[in-house]
Write a protein that holds these residues in place. Structure first.
Motif, PDB file in Angstrom:
ATOM      1  N   PHE A 769       0.816  -1.218   0.000  1.00  0.00           N
ATOM      2  CA  PHE A 769       0.000   0.000   0.000  1.00  0.00           C
ATOM      3  C   PHE A 769       0.843   1.258   0.000  1.00  0.00           C
ATOM      4  O   PHE A 769       0.364   2.348  -0.280  1.00  0.00           O
ATOM      5  N   LYS A 770       2.188   1.093   0.298  1.00  0.00           N
ATOM      6  CA  LYS A 770       3.072   2.251   0.307  1.00  0.00           C
ATOM      7  C   LYS A 770       3.501   2.650  -1.103  1.00  0.00           C
ATOM      8  O   LYS A 770       4.019   3.742  -1.311  1.00  0.00           O
ATOM      9  N   ILE A 771       3.304   1.725  -2.069  1.00  0.00           N
ATOM     10  CA  ILE A 771       3.692   2.019  -3.451  1.00  0.00           C
ATOM     11  C   ILE A 771       2.590   2.866  -4.074  1.00  0.00           C
ATOM     12  O   ILE A 771       1.453   2.430  -4.230  1.00  0.00           O
ATOM     13  N   GLU A 772       2.925   4.084  -4.459  1.00  0.00           N
ATOM     14  CA  GLU A 772       1.924   5.012  -4.973  1.00  0.00           C
ATOM     15  C   GLU A 772       1.612   4.799  -6.445  1.00  0.00           C
ATOM     16  O   GLU A 772       0.501   5.080  -6.890  1.00  0.00           O
ATOM     17  N   ASP A 773       2.614   4.296  -7.225  1.00  0.00           N
ATOM     18  CA  ASP A 773       2.411   4.108  -8.660  1.00  0.00           C
ATOM     19  C   ASP A 773       1.614   2.813  -8.884  1.00  0.00           C
ATOM     20  O   ASP A 773       2.089   1.724  -8.575  1.00  0.00           O
ATOM     21  N   PRO A 774       0.407   2.896  -9.461  1.00  0.00           N
ATOM     22  CA  PRO A 774      -0.414   1.686  -9.668  1.00  0.00           C
ATOM     23  C   PRO A 774       0.248   0.654 -10.565  1.00  0.00           C
ATOM     24  O   PRO A 774       0.118  -0.548 -10.316  1.00  0.00           O
ATOM     25  N   ARG A 777       2.853  -1.114  -8.628  1.00  0.00           N
ATOM     26  CA  ARG A 777       2.235  -1.993  -7.649  1.00  0.00           C
ATOM     27  C   ARG A 777       1.720  -3.253  -8.317  1.00  0.00           C
ATOM     28  O   ARG A 777       1.804  -4.357  -7.778  1.00  0.00           O
TER      29      ARG A 777
END
Length: 807
Positions: A769-774, A777
């Protein structure tokens, strides 16, 4: 013996002997001079005859009518000069007895003191042109005027008798026919200076008394008996008749009549009264056209009646009638039902609108101070009327106040059953008495019920402490001040039915009742009767014509529709609670249409449209629902987990938004029918958690024996499902959670038939959930080892293993 007494006896003896000798002499004179005397009689009678007078034979009757000489004339015929055209004999008497003044006879004149007519017919005929055979008596009076001495010989009849005489007045021009079979008529006449006065006893059968032959006869085939007193006034030409009593068909009447002979044509006024007369006896005295209308009604007990009849012997119109009656504690039968304890003052006339033709179309029955009881409902009518007896129309003001429970007698437990409370009715009505379904009643006014409990049988719905007001305005029905209570539910309503009176009879299925409904709290479980199919109440034995109204009312309530616009502060159903609820519902013959439903529940909101079709113990529904941000645990609890067994509110946490398009079944008790739901379901979860979901726990034991899958945090989840009974098809679904990521697809069987494919990356997604780039992710989601598992059912047992079909 004194000398003077002897002389007196001798004088009396001589006088008696002289009288006897005189009578014998007169009798012998007539016997030996029959032809001469017969000629004298003919000549005397011929003075007043312009036609043919025939006397077949004449015989003297010794000692009859002493001191007069009595003659018996046989086979007497009197015909006018136009007899060969119309064939109506004015007089045909087998026996015509006359009593002659003896002294006048010796003077060469005939003075008739008594006439007896036996076995005869008298026919007074007038043809269509106005010519009458009574013209036989119309002689030229010129000679009398020229020689006044001849008038001194005019006969004054002093006594008369008729036996077995048929008397007819047949006026073809005026359409009048009077025919009487005289059994006996005996009387005498005196001649005061003003005219004459007669007293006579009458026994006659009235075969016809038709003032208008086109409409029938009065007192037809009724026997008349009475002692009459009659008189003639020369100054005004009026003949007055009085008889008390006159028995007409066995009923006694007081009669006063006046015949105005100086008018052309002669008119008359007849007044009758009877203190105790049955309705049917009264109507049977009238013409057939009036009988037909009056016989639609009946009164069981005798009533006091008075009547006046005014008319003319010329023209073809009906006589003017005015009848009054006083009714006390009677039983009235009408086409609309039976009225008990009935009292009123009534009047009838066939000249309701002055200047309009007299007759049935211009007739009116007017009732005042009317009170009675209809099926145990007491009521009053201050003024009522029935207009136009050809097509009777009833009008009036109807008022009633009574305990609401008395309505049960009227409805006969077919529609509703009432207890407690009171009712009052105040209506102004106009209704066709006979063809009320063709010519619709017009009703204005109100019906009010207050603080009553009632059970609406077709829906098995019990309401208490309820009140409502029905107002009829023109053709519309307006309902207001309505308060109903069922258990803890309290509802206030206002409603309207446009064109109610027309649809009520012609098309009850088209009745549309528009409701505005408000409630502070509504417990739906108390109204489950509306889920079930409408049930007809047990059919009770009808009383008379009440069935027409009751059946029509039941049909209108059963087939009519209701459009309900609801606003409810709180709605309760089992564990479900909704606030700020609004809904538009339309009831139909087979169910309910649901529109614009909106409510707040479980911290979110719900809107819905759909339809409920009712059946025998099973009701089908089809609904489209939008759910926005509701607490999943509360929502699933409120709806009893939607029939799911393995996936319940205990397995959920978070907030749910959804769109559904489903059909299903619901019982009359309000429970979902297992395996009945079909349709599509789109779910959106936020801040959710899956708790103790056994299918995943089972998989975890196989794949992640050391991971805790009892509390799986799911920040976001969007999925699409297809429901078909107890089978739920899961469209490819990505579950991203705090414990593991899972791709799910397949079929979940609530009872059997589960076959689900799960693709489970083994890496720990805890920090994803810390990865902002979909995109990043998504790539990282499948790094490392991905396990392909299949959970399916074989022989009633769940088996979990490798998915050999994965590609």
């Amino acid at each position: 013996m004194p000398k003077w007494f002897k002389i007196t006896l001798k004088v009396i003896g001589v006088l008696v002997l002289l009288f006897i000798l005189t009578i014998v002499g007169v009798t012998m004179y007539i016997s030996f001079n029959k032809a001469k005397v017969l000629k004298m009689v003919n000549e005397q009678l011929d003075k007043s005859v312009d036609g043919t007078l025939v006397i077949g034979d004449m015989k003297p009757n010794f000692f009859r009518g002493l001191p007069d000489v009595s003659l018996s004339l046989q086979n007497v015929l009197v015909r006018d000069k136009n007899f060969n055209k119309h064939k109506h004999t004015l007089l045909n008497a087998k026996n015509f007895d006359i009593s002659l003044n003896t002294l006048a006879l010796f003077k060469g004149t005939i003075d008739i003191n008594h006439i007896t007519i036996n076995n005869a017919s008298i026919d007074l005929f007038t043809d269509s042109t106005g010519y009458s055979n009574t013209s036989v008596f119309k002689k030229d009076n010129k000679k009398v005027k020229d020689n006044p001495s001849e008038s001194s010989s005019a006969t004054q009849l002093k006594n008369f008798s008729l036996n077995n005489v048929n008397f007819t007045v047949d006026n073809r021009k005026a359409n009048k026919l009077f025919n009487f079979a005289v059994k006996s008529l005996n009387g005498n006449i005196a001649y005061p200076d003003s005219g004459w006065h007669a007293s006579f006893k009458l026994n006659v059968l009235a075969k016809s008394m038709a003032f208008n032959t086109l409409k029938g006869s009065f007192i037809e085939n009724k026997q008349l008996e009475g002692d009459f007193s009659a008189g003639y006034n020369e100054d005004n030409g009026n003949v007055s008749v009085k008889v008390a009593p006159l028995n007409i068909g066995g009923d006694p009447f007081n009669v006063n009549a006046v015949f105005r002979t100086k008018k052309e044509p002669t008119d008359f006024s007849i007044n009758l009264s009877a203190p105790q007369l049955l309705w049917r006896h009264a109507s049977n005295l009238l013409a057939a056209n009036i009988q037909k209308s009056l016989n639609m009604f009946n009164l069981d007990k005798p009533i006091a009646v008075s009547a006046s009849i005014n008319g003319s012997f010329g023209g073809g119109g009906d006589p003017l009638l005015f009848v009054t009656a006083k009714v006390q504690n009677n039983k009235l039968t009408t086409p609309g039902g039976v009225i008990e304890n009935c009292s009123f003052n009534g009047s009838f006339t066939n000249n309701y609108i002055k200047g309009k033709e007299i007759g049935d179309e211009n007739s009116i029955i007017k009732l005042t101070a009317f009170k009675g009881t209809y099926n145990h409902l007491p009521f009053t009518i201050d003024t009522g009327s029935v207009i136009n007896l050809s097509k009777p129309i009833a009008t009036g003001n109807f008022k009633s106040s009574f305990p609401a429970a008395d309505l049960n007698w009227f409805l006969q437990d077919d529609v509703a059953k009432f207890s407690n409370g009171s009712a009052d009715i105040n209506l102004r009505y106009r209704a066709d008495v006979v063809d009320y379904k063709i010519n619709k009643p017009f009703v204005n006014g109100s019906i009010n019920l207050r603080n009553t409990d009632f059970y609406y049988l077709p829906r098995k719905l019990k309401l208490k402490n309820s009140s409502f007001s029905l107002n009829f305005v023109k053709n519309d029905l307006i309902l207001n001040n309505i308060r109903v209570q069922s258990g803890r539910s309290i509802v206030t309503m206002e409603g309207r039915v446009n064109n109610f009176l027309n649809l009520y009879y012609d098309a009850p299925e088209k009745i549309l009742l528009t409701w505005q409904i408000r409630s502070p709290q509504l417990y739906l479980g108390e109204f489950l009767g509306f889920l079930g199919q409408r049930k007809a109440a047990p059919t009770a034995k009808r009383r008379g014509n009440d069935a027409n109204f009751i059946d029509q009312l039941a049909t209108a309530l059963d087939k009519g529709r209701a459009e309900m616009h609801m606003q409810v502060n709180k709605v309760y159903y089992k564990k479900f609670l909704a606030t700020d609820t609004r809904a538009d519902l339309l009831t139909t013959e087979d169910g309910i249409i649901i529109k614009n439903v909106g409510l707040k529940t479980a911290g979110g909101s719900l809107s819905m449209n759909g339809r409920l079709v009712q059946g025998n113990n099973l009701n089908r529904f089809a609904i489209n629902t939008t759910i926005v941000h509701v607490n999943m645990r509360e929502f699933f609890t409120a709806f009893n987990n939607f029939g799911l067994q393995d996936f319940t509110s205990e397995n959920l946490k978070g907030y749910l938004s959804a769109k559904t398009n489903i059909t299903g079944g619901i019982t009359d008790a309000g429970d979902l029918v297992p395996k009945s739901i079909k349709g599509n379901l789109d779910l959106s979860l936020r801040d959710a958690a899956l708790l103790n979901f056994h299918p995943l726990i089972g998989v975890g034991k196989f794949v992640f024996p050391f991971r805790d899958l009892k509390n799986i945090m799911i920040p976001k989840l969007d999925g699409h499902f297809v429901v078909n009974g107890d089978m739920i098809t899961i469209k490819p679904l990505q579950v991203s959670s705090s414990v593991l990521n899972v791709d799910v697809a397949g079929v979940y069987g609530m009872t059997k038939g589960t076959d689900i494919a799960l693709d489970i990356p083994l890496r720990n997604p805890k920090d994803d959930f810390k990865i902002e780039d979909p995109e990043e992710r998504k790539k990282k989601r499948y790094k490392g080892i991905v396990v392909h598992i299949r959970a399916h059912e074989e022989k009633g047992k769940m088996k979990i293993g490798w998915n050999k079909n994965h590609k």
